[in-house]
Design a protein around this motif. Structure first.
Motif, mmCIF file in Angstrom:
data_model
loop_
_atom_site.group_PDB
_atom_site.id
_atom_site.type_symbol
_atom_site.label_atom_id
_atom_site.label_comp_id
_atom_site.label_asym_id
_atom_site.label_seq_id
_atom_site.Cartn_x
_atom_site.Cartn_y
_atom_site.Cartn_z
ATOM 1 N N SER A 151 0.861 -1.177 0.000
ATOM 2 C CA SER A 151 0.000 0.000 0.000
ATOM 3 C C SER A 151 0.901 1.232 0.000
ATOM 4 N N VAL A 152 0.789 2.042 -1.065
ATOM 5 C CA VAL A 152 1.686 3.186 -1.259
ATOM 6 C C VAL A 152 0.873 4.477 -1.218
ATOM 7 N N CYS A 153 1.349 5.440 -0.442
ATOM 8 C CA CYS A 153 0.645 6.719 -0.299
ATOM 9 C C CYS A 153 1.586 7.868 -0.650
ATOM 10 N N PHE A 154 1.217 8.634 -1.678
ATOM 11 C CA PHE A 154 1.941 9.855 -2.032
ATOM 12 C C PHE A 154 1.135 11.044 -1.502
ATOM 13 N N VAL A 155 1.812 11.977 -0.845
ATOM 14 C CA VAL A 155 1.151 13.158 -0.285
ATOM 15 C C VAL A 155 1.858 14.403 -0.790
ATOM 16 N N GLY A 156 1.121 15.320 -1.412
ATOM 17 C CA GLY A 156 1.728 16.559 -1.876
ATOM 18 C C GLY A 156 0.845 17.269 -2.874
ATOM 19 N N PHE A 157 1.184 18.513 -3.178
ATOM 20 C CA PHE A 157 0.419 19.255 -4.178
ATOM 21 C C PHE A 157 1.160 19.220 -5.507
ATOM 22 N N ASP A 158 0.413 19.454 -6.563
ATOM 23 C CA ASP A 158 0.970 19.312 -7.907
ATOM 24 C C ASP A 158 1.850 20.502 -8.268
ATOM 25 N N ASN A 159 3.082 20.201 -8.634
ATOM 26 C CA ASN A 159 4.004 21.233 -9.104
ATOM 27 C C ASN A 159 4.472 20.915 -10.517
ATOM 28 N N GLY A 160 3.596 20.185 -11.255
ATOM 29 C CA GLY A 160 3.876 19.975 -12.667
ATOM 30 C C GLY A 160 3.968 18.542 -13.152
ATOM 31 N N THR A 161 4.112 17.568 -12.248
ATOM 32 C CA THR A 161 4.331 16.189 -12.719
ATOM 33 C C THR A 161 3.264 15.198 -12.244
ATOM 34 N N SER A 208 -3.780 15.129 -1.718
ATOM 35 C CA SER A 208 -3.428 16.550 -1.698
ATOM 36 C C SER A 208 -4.233 17.234 -0.602
ATOM 37 N N ASP A 209 -3.893 18.472 -0.313
ATOM 38 C CA ASP A 209 -4.633 19.266 0.688
ATOM 39 C C ASP A 209 -4.761 18.521 2.008
ATOM 40 N N VAL A 210 -3.663 17.937 2.467
ATOM 41 C CA VAL A 210 -3.641 17.223 3.741
ATOM 42 C C VAL A 210 -3.209 18.191 4.844
ATOM 43 N N ASP A 211 -4.053 18.355 5.876
ATOM 44 C CA ASP A 211 -3.694 19.281 6.947
ATOM 45 C C ASP A 211 -2.722 18.601 7.919
ATOM 46 N N ASP A 212 -2.245 19.356 8.906
ATOM 47 C CA ASP A 212 -1.215 18.855 9.817
ATOM 48 C C ASP A 212 -1.686 17.640 10.608
ATOM 49 N N ASP A 213 -2.913 17.684 11.097
ATOM 50 C CA ASP A 213 -3.428 16.568 11.888
ATOM 51 C C ASP A 213 -3.512 15.296 11.057
ATOM 52 N N LYS A 214 -3.970 15.434 9.822
ATOM 53 C CA LYS A 214 -4.076 14.279 8.938
ATOM 54 C C LYS A 214 -2.686 13.742 8.604
ATOM 55 N N TYR A 238 1.680 9.577 9.142
ATOM 56 C CA TYR A 238 3.004 9.144 9.597
ATOM 57 C C TYR A 238 2.877 7.986 10.582
ATOM 58 N N LYS A 239 1.944 8.098 11.516
ATOM 59 C CA LYS A 239 1.790 7.072 12.546
ATOM 60 C C LYS A 239 1.272 5.760 11.965
ATOM 61 N N ARG A 240 0.567 5.828 10.851
ATOM 62 C CA ARG A 240 0.028 4.619 10.215
ATOM 63 C C ARG A 240 0.994 3.990 9.215
ATOM 64 N N SER A 241 2.135 4.627 8.981
ATOM 65 C CA SER A 241 3.053 4.183 7.925
ATOM 66 C C SER A 241 4.177 3.314 8.476
ATOM 67 N N LYS A 242 4.503 2.279 7.720
ATOM 68 C CA LYS A 242 5.600 1.387 8.092
ATOM 69 C C LYS A 242 6.955 1.938 7.650
ATOM 70 N N LEU A 243 6.970 2.735 6.574
ATOM 71 C CA LEU A 243 8.237 3.219 6.041
ATOM 72 C C LEU A 243 8.026 4.498 5.244
ATOM 73 N N LEU A 244 8.848 5.510 5.517
ATOM 74 C CA LEU A 244 8.906 6.691 4.656
ATOM 75 C C LEU A 244 10.010 6.472 3.635
ATOM 76 N N VAL A 245 9.670 6.587 2.361
ATOM 77 C CA VAL A 245 10.668 6.500 1.292
ATOM 78 C C VAL A 245 10.813 7.888 0.684
ATOM 79 N N TYR A 246 12.069 8.343 0.543
ATOM 80 C CA TYR A 246 12.308 9.712 0.072
ATOM 81 C C TYR A 246 13.410 9.711 -0.987
ATOM 82 N N PRO A 247 13.032 9.548 -2.279
ATOM 83 C CA PRO A 247 14.023 9.404 -3.357
ATOM 84 C C PRO A 247 14.417 10.709 -4.043
#
Length: 283
Positions: free
Chosen positions: A143-153, A174-180, A185-194
């Protein structure tokens, strides 16, 4: 215009001012009481959003600055190397986590239903495409979750996912507030940052504050901030990204105490910034 007028006022009052406004005010060139905040040195890379002329003018303006604040020693070193600035003219002040983030360990009661999370804007330097390619080398459905706003791609990312014939499930939020975001983060097994380039890397610090394991690019700034906490990989090599993800899942989940969050505490950062600025002005 009004920012320039305000800076003139503070200059006449003898106040110390930190601003990240561009173009740089002429006051910055005549006063040692004024600091320019530079978040990263992306202007020296191919990942900026500026024209060739804008980049040229920005470099010229930065080279004449008397005082700078930046958010990592990696960025400071780049400014010194590329512009020939003196280290003594640049104060390093890390970004911080709020007390709410840094004081919470992951709860055992929360289900870890997200295998991989990546918190980043959808743009070229964030390298979502190689991450999607890397996941083709992993046979276990994730299960993969990408979080962020669109900056072109974002459209390209969605198209790459659709054509990947992958066994993994993807969510693009997108449009994820701080609480969400904290909940994710707490529900995630791994943060991947490439990412190919960063001046800091705030999501990594946020994830680490919740004890979330990290696999990330072998960038100097990540090594500066996170030391040996993550599993590092070469961001241009999907197979190496897959290797790091697999190794991270095969490693015992770290306890949040394994990562020292004290240097990212806002109170500590504030005290140190004031001390460094006062020392810098006396030099």
């Amino acid at each position: 215009m009004w920012l320039n007028v305000a800076q003139i006022y503070f200059f006449l009052k003898g106040w110390k001012v930190i601003t990240d406004f561009n173009p740089v005010s002429f006051i910055q060139y005549i006063s040692s009481d004024q600091y320019q905040l530079i978040h990263d040195a992306r202007v020296f890379t191919d990942f900026g959003r500026w024209s060739t002329v804008s980049k040229f003018l920005m470099k010229k303006a930065w080279k004449r600055l008397k005082r700078i604040v930046t958010v990592s020693y990696t960025s400071r070193n780049a400014l010194v190397s590329k512009l020939g600035l003196e280290e003594s003219s640049i104060v390093v002040s890390y970004n911080g986590c709020t007390p709410n983030n840094s004081s919470l360990a992951p709860s055992k009661k929360i289900e870890k239903d997200i295998d991989l999370i990546y918190v980043a804007t959808y743009e070229k330097r964030k390298n979502h495409i190689n991450l999607i390619k890397a996941l083709k080398y992993i046979d276990k459905p994730m299960s993969v979750c990408f979080v962020g706003f669109d900056n072109g791609t974002k459209a390209l990312i969605e198209s790459t996912i659709a054509n990947s014939n992958a066994i993994h499930s993807y969510r693009l939020l997108s449009d994820v507030d701080d609480d969400k975001l904290c909940d994710l983060y707490k529900r995630s097994k791994l943060l991947v940052y490439p990412s190919f380039y960063e001046g800091f890397g705030m999501p990594l610090i946020e994830a680490a504050s919740f004890g979330c394991p990290i696999a990330c690019s072998n960038l100097e700034v990540f090594k500066e901030l996170l030391k040996d906490y993550p599993c590092y990989f070469e961001p241009g090599d999907p197979e190496d990204i897959a290797r790091a993800i697999t190794e991270s899942f095969n490693t015992i989940i770290r306890d949040v105490k394994d990562f020292d969050m004290s240097v990212f505490n806002w109170d500590v950062i504030t005290v140190r910034l004031l001390q460094d600025i006062n020392m810098n002005f006396r030099s």
